[in-house]
Design an enzyme around this catalytic site. Structure first.
Site, PDB file in Angstrom:
ATOM      1  N   SER A 138       0.797  -1.027  -0.073  1.00 24.49           N
ATOM      2  CA  SER A 138      -0.202   0.013   0.044  1.00 24.49           C
ATOM      3  C   SER A 138       1.043   1.104   0.036  1.00 24.49           C
ATOM      4  CB  SER A 138      -0.786   0.013   1.096  1.00 24.49           C
ATOM      5  OG  SER A 138      -0.111   0.574   2.462  1.00 24.49           O
ATOM      6  N   ASP A 139       0.481   2.261  -0.483  1.00 21.11           N
ATOM      7  CA  ASP A 139       1.164   3.655  -0.163  1.00 21.11           C
ATOM      8  C   ASP A 139       1.039   3.920   1.110  1.00 21.11           C
ATOM      9  OD1 ASP A 139       2.290   6.098  -0.439  1.00 21.11           O
ATOM     10  OD2 ASP A 139       1.221   6.741  -2.285  1.00 21.11           O
ATOM     11  N   CYS A 140       1.975   4.784   2.024  1.00 23.27           N
ATOM     12  CA  CYS A 140       1.927   5.014   3.447  1.00 23.27           C
ATOM     13  C   CYS A 140       0.696   5.354   4.003  1.00 23.27           C
ATOM     14  CB  CYS A 140       3.211   5.780   3.640  1.00 23.27           C
ATOM     15  SG  CYS A 140       4.741   4.690   3.036  1.00 23.27           S
TER      16      CYS A 140
ATOM     17  N   ALA B 178      -2.108   3.987   3.592  1.00 19.36           N
ATOM     18  CA  ALA B 178      -3.069   3.860   2.719  1.00 19.36           C
ATOM     19  C   ALA B 178      -4.277   2.845   3.099  1.00 19.36           C
ATOM     20  CB  ALA B 178      -2.584   3.483   1.164  1.00 19.36           C
TER      21      ALA B 178
END
Ligand SMILES: *[C@@H]1O[C@H](CO)[C@@H](O)[C@H](O)[C@H]1NC(C)=O
Ligand SMILES: *[C@@H]1O[C@H](CO)[C@@H](O)[C@H](O)[C@H]1NC(C)=O
Ligand SMILES: *[C@@H]1O[C@H](CO)[C@@H](O)[C@H](O)[C@H]1NC(C)=O
Ligand SMILES: *[C@@H]1O[C@H](CO)[C@@H](O)[C@H](O)[C@H]1NC(C)=O
Ligand SMILES: *[C@@H]1O[C@H](CO)[C@@H](O)[C@H](O)[C@H]1NC(C)=O
Length: 771
Positions: free
Chosen positions: A293-295, A297
Site C-alpha cells: 500500500s502507499d504509506c 493507505a
C-alpha cells in the site's frame, strides 16, 4: 587537558573506525555458521523459491505472521531471519527518503540522475535502461556495504502526467501512455537485472515497484486531497490512458512490486480492489511480485474515506483483495482482531506472506552471506563511478529542450562573450537541480559555477531569494544587465512551488518573476537567454513573444550534472535534441477542475480535454516540441508498406460493425496479430550546421476523432545521432493490432478498416487497412 595516551587511543579509534564500518555485513538469513537455523528447508537453495517459502511460512506463529505485514518487518531470531525494511526509494538515483537506505557509512552519496521528466525528454530508451541499471548496482553496493535494511525500491512513478498543476508530475515520464509504458519497462529491467525472464524464481539485483496503481495523479486541489479523492474514470480512459504503463511495467518489465494508491477509482479504494489487484494485475497481466500500500493507505480506507466501517474491515478488505504489505503499522495492529472477528483468515495472511518472502528470497537474502554471490560482490566502489556520473551528464544534456532561439542567439561563443550576467534564484543552488525524492548527490556544481569556468568575467545576482520571488531587486538586476555583453537568467520553479502534497494553483511563473525577466530583457544590450528549471510546464507566453528574449531552454530538474549540462548546451558543446514530454498549457487551463479525470474533450460543456491526444485548446508549446542548433528534415521512404490486407489472417468473426467497420483485437488473437506486422522507413537528414542526437517521433492519426479517437497518438520513437549533413533511415516495425488500434467507448481495443496516417514532423504517410 588530554594526556598523550588519550591521543594515542583516539588516533587508534580514528584509524580503526573506517575499517570497522567497511567490515559491516549486510543483513541476511540462513547463515551457515549457525547450523541450527541454516538447516531449515527454506534455506535449501536447490529448491524452488515457492517450496522454500511454503516451508518458511509453516514455521511461523500467527503473531509472527501478522508482524511481517508492515513495511518495518521485525526479525525472527529463532529462525535466524533479520529485520527487513520494505520502503526504499530510487526515483532518479538511490535516495534516503524511504526507511531502508542510510548514507551514514563509508558510502555518503549516490549518483543523482535528472528528475524523471527531463530524462524522459531525451526519448532515448537506451539511457532509461542504463539509468535503471546504474541505480540497481548502486543500491546493491549500498546494501552489501551494510548501509541498507532492504532492497525493495518504490520506484518508478508511472502515473500519467494528466494535469499540468500536479506537484509530482516531475517524477513521471510525462503525459503519453506509450512513452511512460516504455520508460517503465526499461527502468525496471535495468534496475532488477537481466534475469527477469526466469519467472517466479528469477533472481533480483534489486526490486522495482510500479506506482501508484491506479489513476492517481492529483495531490491536493481545492480542498480535495489524494487521501479522499474518488477518481471517476471511464472504461475507455482507463484502458488507453491510465492502465497501459502498469500493464507494460508488469508484462514487459517483469516488475516485482506494485504499489496501490491512496485514491479510490469509481468508488473503490485501489488497495481494496480485488478486480484491480488480483483479477487484472495477477490474473490478466501475470504479475507475480508483491503489492504494497502507499504509506497509511490502509488506515484511510476506514478513517478518511469511511469505505470500511471498522479498522478490521479495512484490513480484511485489502488482504482479501490481494494487497500484501502495508506501509505503516495499521495492518500489524488490527489483523489479529480481524482474524478473531472472522474478517480475515490465516489463509489470506499466508497468501500475502508467500509473495513477501518470495521477493526476499529472489533478492538472495536467504542464501547465507550474499557476498559469495554475484550481486553480493558489487563493491562500494561501484557507487558514484565516473561512468555513472557521465551517464547523469548525458541524460541531462539529452533531455534539455530548446524552446526558442529566435535570432540564433544560441549557441554562445566563448570568444564573443567577454562578460556574462547570470541572474535568477535558480542559478546558484545545487540542491535546486535535483527535484524531489533525491538522495545526496556525488557532486555539487551549480549552473553559475559551471558558467564561471567558461567566462571569467561572470557577474551574478539572484534577483529574488527563491522561485516564489515575492520581492525582487529589479533595479540592481537591470543595472547588471546593462553592464555585460550577454545575460542568462535562471528562473522557473522549485520544490516550494511543486512537490508531493503541493499541486500548483497557477501555471504562470510565480511572484515577480515575469517583471524581473521583462525588465532585465528590455535593459540588456542583446536579447537575453532564459533557462527554466521546473518539472511541470509553465505558461511563458510573454517570453515566447518578447523580442528581447532570444533563447529559452527548459532544463527540468537536471540532477547533479545539470549545471554542466546547461553550460555545455549554452556554449554549443552539445546540440540540444530534447522534446517536451508534456503539453505546456496556457494559464486559462486552470479553470478546469483538477479532479476531472476525463481525457476526452466535451465541447458541449466547454471541457477542453487533456494532453496532446485530446486537448482542443491552443498550447503554449506542444508535446514533442523541441528545437535544435541544426535543422532536420523527414521523408517517408517509398519502400514503406501502405496497405494491410486483413484477409491474410483474420477470420470474419473478429469483424464488428457497430460503431464503424472495425476488428476486435481480442478476437483476432495474438497469432493473427503477429502476421500483420509491417515496416515503415523514415529518412532523416541533419542539414547542419552541427552534429546532433535527434529523437524521431512517429505519430498516428485517424481520419476523424469520432468515438473518442485521439487527435494523434505517439506510436514509436528512436534517438539517432547524425553528423552535420548526414542522412539515415530510421526503421519502425508497425504492428497494426498494437499501434493502429484504438480503444472504443466500452474499453475494447479495435482496429478500424480504412485510412490511417503516420506522421513525423509535418510529413504524413497514408496506410490503408483493407478487408
Ligand atoms: C545508520 O543509520 C541507521 C538508521 O538510523 C542506524 O540503524 C545505523 O546504526 C547507522 N549506522 C551508523 C554506522 O551510524
Ligand atoms: C538551496 O535550496 C535548498 C532547497 O530549496 C534550501 O534548503 C537551501 O537553503 C538553499 N541554499 C541556499 C544557500 O540558499
Ligand atoms: C510569497 O507569497 C506567497 C503569497 O503571498 C506566500 O504564500 C508565500 O509564503 C511567500 N513566500 C515566501 C518565500 O516569502
Ligand atoms: C533552418 O530552417 C529555417 C526555416 O526553413 C531557416 O530559417 C534556418 O535558417 C535554418 N537553419 C539552419 C541552421 O539551417
Ligand atoms: C486478400 O485481398 C487482396 C486484395 O483483394 C488479394 O489480392 C489477396 O489475394 C487476398 N489474399 C488472400 C489470402 O485471400
Amino acid at each position: 587537558m588530554r594526556s598523550p595516551k588519550d591521543v594515542h587511543v583516539l588516533l587508534l579509534y580514528v584509524l580503526l573506525l573506517p575499517l570497522m564500518v567497511v567490515s559491516l555485513d549486510p543483513p541476511f538469513s540462513c547463515d551457515p555458521s549457525s547450523p541450527s537455523t541454516s538447516s531449515f528447508t527454506f534455506c535449501k537453495t536447490t529448491l524452488a523459491v515457492d517450496k522454500r517459502v511454503v516451508d518458511l511460512i509453516s514455521h511461523l506463529t500467527l503473531e509472527e505472521k501478522i508482524a511481517q505485514l508492515g513495511d518495518i518487518a521485525p526479525s525472527i531470531p529463532r529462525l535466524g531471519i533479520p529485520a527487513y525494511k520494505w520502503w526504499s526509494e530510487s526515483l532518479h538515483g538511490v535516495s534516503d527518503s524511504g526507511r531502508g537506505i542510510h548514507f551514514n557509512g563509508t558510502i555518503p552519496s549516490a549518483t543523482s540522475f535528472p528528475q524523471v521528466i527531463l530524462t524522459a525528454a531525451s526519448f532515448n530508451p537506451r539511457i532509461w535502461y542504463q539509468i535503471g541499471q546504474a541505480i540497481g548496482i548502486e543500491g546493491r553496493a549500498i546494501y552489501n556495504n551494510g548501509q541498507a535494511e532492504g532492497l525493495t525500491f518504490w520506484s518508478p512513478n508511472i502515473n500519467i502526467f494528466r494535469d499540468p498543476r500536479w506537484g509530482r508530475g516531475q517524477e513521471t515520464p510525462g503525459e503519453d501512455p506509450m512513452t511512460t509504458s516504455k520508460y517503465a519497462a526499461l527502468y525496471v529491467r535495468g534496475l532488477q537485472g537481466d534475469s527477469f525472464e526466469g519467472g517466479s524464481s528469477a533472481e533480483l539485483k534489486a526490486s522495482a515497484c510500479c506506482k501508484h496503481f491506479t489513476a492517481y495523479d492529483m495531490d491536493n486541489w481545492d480542498g480535495i486531497t489524494r487521501y479522499k479523492f474518488n477518481a471517476i474514470v471511464s472504461a475507455q480512459d482507463l484502458e488507453d490512458t491510465y492502465q497501459p504503463p502498469f500493464k507494460s511495467c508488469v508484462e514487459e518489465g517483469r516488475a516485482s512490486g506494485i504499489m496501490c494508491s491512496y485514491n479510490r477509482v469509481n468508488g473503490v479504494p485501489t488497495c481494496a480492489d480485488d478486480n484491480l489487484l488480483s483479477k487484472t494485475a495477477r490474473g490478466s497481466w501475470g504479475f507475480y511480485g508483491y503489492i504494497t500500500s502507499d504509506c497509511d493507505a490502509v488506515s484511510i480506507i476506514h478513517d478518511a474515506q469511511g469505505y470500511a466501517k471498522t479498522a478490521e474491515d479495512a484490513v480484511g478488505d485489502v488482504l482479501k483483495a490481494g494487497m500484501d504489505v502495508n506501509c505503516g503499522g495499521y495492518v500489524q495492529k488490527y489483523a489479529m482482531s480481524a482474524v478473531q472477528q472472522g474478517k480475515l483468515s490465516e489463509g489470506d495472511i499466508n497468501r500475502a506472506l508467500h509473495n513477501l518472502f518470495s521477493i526476499r528470497m529472489r533478492l538472495g537474502l536467504f542464501n547465507g552471506n550474499p557476498k559469495y554471490e554475484a550481486y553480493g560482490k558489487i563493491a562500494p566502489s561501484q557507487v558514484c563511478t565516473q561512468k555513472h556520473q557521465n551517464l547523469a551528464l548525458e541524460a541531462a544534456k539529452d533531455g534539455i529542450v530548446l524552446l526558442k532561439n529566435s535570432v540564433d542567439i544560441l549557441p554562445l561563443s566563448r570568444s564573443k562573450v567577454k562578460s556574462l550576467g547570470v541572474i535568477g534564484p535558480n542559478a546558484n543552488n545545487a540542491t535546486k537541480l535535483l527535484g524531489n525524492y533525491a538522495g545526496p548527490p556525488c557532486k555539487h556544481i551549480t549552473p553559475l559555477e559551471a558558467l564561471q569556468s567558461y567566462v571569467k568575467d561572470t557577474r551574478y545576482l539572484a534577483g529574488c531569494a527563491t522561485a516564489a520571488c515575492n520581492s525582487s531587486s529589479i533595479s540592481e538586476a537591470v543595472q547588471l544587465a546593462t553592464s555585460v555583453d550577454f545575460v542568462v537568467m535562471f528562473m522557473g520553479l522549485d520544490l516550494e512551488q511543486e512537490r508531493e502534497e503541493l499541486d500548483r494553483v497557477d501555471l504562470v511563473l510565480p511572484g515577480m518573476q515575469q517583471s524581473l525577466i521583462t525588465s532585465v530583457a528590455r535593459a540588456a544590450k542583446r536579447p537575453v537567454i532564459l533557462v527554466l528549471l521546473c518539472g511541470g510546464p509553465v505558461d511563458i507566453t510573454f517570453a515566447k513573444y518578447e523580442k528581447k528574449i532570444g533563447g529559452i531552454l527548459w532544463a527540468g530538474y537536471p540532477g547533479e550534472a545539470g549545471g554542466l549540462a546547461i553550460a555545455q548546451v549554452l556554449f554549443g558543446e552539445h546540440n540540444p535534441g530534447g522534446k517536451l514530454p508534456v503539453t505546456w498549457y496556457p494559464q486559462s487551463f486552470t479553470s478546469v477542475a483538477m479532479t476531472d479525470m476525463r481525457m476526452r474533450a466535451d465541447p458541449a460543456s466547454g471541457y477542453p480535454g487533456r494532453t496532446y491526444r485530446f486537448y482542443t485548446g491552443k498550447p503554449v508549446f506542444e508535446f514533442g516540441y523541441g528545437l535544435s542548433y541544426s535543422n532536420y528534415s523527414y521523408e517517408f521512404s517509398a519502400e514503406s508498406e501502405n496497405t494491410i490486407y486483413m484477409n491474410k489472417s483474420v477470420s470474419l468473426d473478429a469483424f464488428k460493425m457497430s460503431e464503424s467497420f472495425s476488428y476486435d483485437i481480442k478476437k483476432m488473437g495474438s497469432e493473427a496479430c503477429k502476421k500483420l506486422k509491417f515496416l515503415t522507413v523514415v529518412g532523416v537528414k541533419n542539414h547542419g550546421p552541427m552534429d546532433g542526437k535527434h529523437p524521431v517521433l512517429l505519430f498516428l492519426r485517424w481520419p476523424d476523432v469520432l468515438h473518442g479517437r485521439p487527435m494523434k497518438q505517439l506510436i514509436g520513437f528512436q534517438s539517432v545521432h547524425l553528423k552535420a549533413g548526414e542522412k539515415a533511415d530510421v526503421k519502425f516495425v508497425v504492428s497494426p493490432c498494437k499501434h493502429l488500434s484504438r480503444t472504443n467507448v466500452d474499453g475494447m481495443k479495435v482496429l478500424d478498416q480504412g485510412s490511417h496516417f503516420l506522421m513525423t514532423g509535418k510529413k504524413e504517410y497514408q496506410i490503408s487497412v483493407m478487408a
